[in-house]
Write an enzyme that holds these catalytic residues in place. Structure first.
Site, PDB file in Angstrom:
ATOM      1  CG  ASP A 161      49.468  13.575 -26.180  1.00  0.00           C
ATOM      2  OD1 ASP A 161      50.171  14.264 -25.422  1.00  0.00           O
ATOM      3  OD2 ASP A 161      48.244  13.517 -26.068  1.00  0.00           O
ATOM      4  N   GLY A 212      44.835   7.642 -15.281  1.00  0.00           N
ATOM      5  CA  GLY A 212      44.717   6.769 -16.444  1.00  0.00           C
ATOM      6  C   GLY A 212      45.595   5.542 -16.434  1.00  0.00           C
ATOM      7  CG  PHE A 246      40.445  12.673 -27.120  1.00  0.00           C
ATOM      8  CD1 PHE A 246      41.477  13.368 -26.510  1.00  0.00           C
ATOM      9  CD2 PHE A 246      39.430  12.159 -26.321  1.00  0.00           C
ATOM     10  CE1 PHE A 246      41.498  13.565 -25.138  1.00  0.00           C
ATOM     11  CE2 PHE A 246      39.437  12.350 -24.950  1.00  0.00           C
ATOM     12  CZ  PHE A 246      40.473  13.054 -24.365  1.00  0.00           C
TER      13      PHE A 246
END
Length: 174
Positions: free
Chosen positions: A101, A42, A151
């Site tokens: 997170d 990512g 999300f």
């Protein structure tokens, strides 16, 4: 049937904020070389855009760390899938992450990297979800956006390996 995706942060907003954060990082590392550690998969989109905007010398390495699999919630088990190619001894390291997170992955990773003798370690993220933080000791030095607990996909973030290539940050509405 395709998933519905709601735009959370536009391409223009993301690009503008990356430029602003790169300016701050460049000032903080003035007179030094920064060694970026891109957290795959990512982080690659964000790392490339950030690196292009830095005005200090940059070196780059990649690491893949996983705690998700194909789910939308962290499994809590962190594993190194691909380790660094270069030693970190005496380098000013900036870990570049797409999203933080719970902090479990970064907490583990920072401890592993500290043992490799860098001069400094700082953390930069495109997105931060502080309300999900379990590991409160994870200090984020540079944050582009603080977002709600949704999300998100796009700009490198995926849902079961889909949507990484979106040029914006969106919310998959399942």
């Amino acid at each position: 049937m395709a998933d519905k995706i709601r735009v959370l942060l536009s391409e223009e907003e993301v690009n503008q904020r990356i430029s602003e954060v790169a300016e701050v990082i460049s000032k903080d590392y003035e007179g030094k070389e920064v060694h970026l550690i891109c957290i795959l998969k990512g982080g690659v989109f964000f790392t490339c855009e950030l690196a292009k905007r830095l005005t200090v010398p940059v070196s780059l390495d990649f690491m893949s760390v996983s705690s998700y699999g194909d789910d939308t919630k962290s499994s809590g088990v962190v594993r190194i899938v691909k380790d660094l190619d270069e030693p970190l001894q005496d380098k000013d390291v900036l870990i570049v992450e797409d999203i933080i997170d719970s902090g479990r992955t970064l907490s583990y990773l920072i401890e592993v990297l500290k043992q490799r003798g860098p001069k400094s370690i700082r953390l930069c993220t495109l997105l931060d979800k502080p309300e999900r933080r379990v590991k409160k000791q994870v200090h984020v030095d540079y944050t582009c956006f603080t977002i709600p607990d949704e999300f998100v996909v796009g700009y490198g973030l995926d849902y079961a390996q889909k949507y990484r290539n979106l040029p914006y940050i969106g919310v998959v509405e399942l």
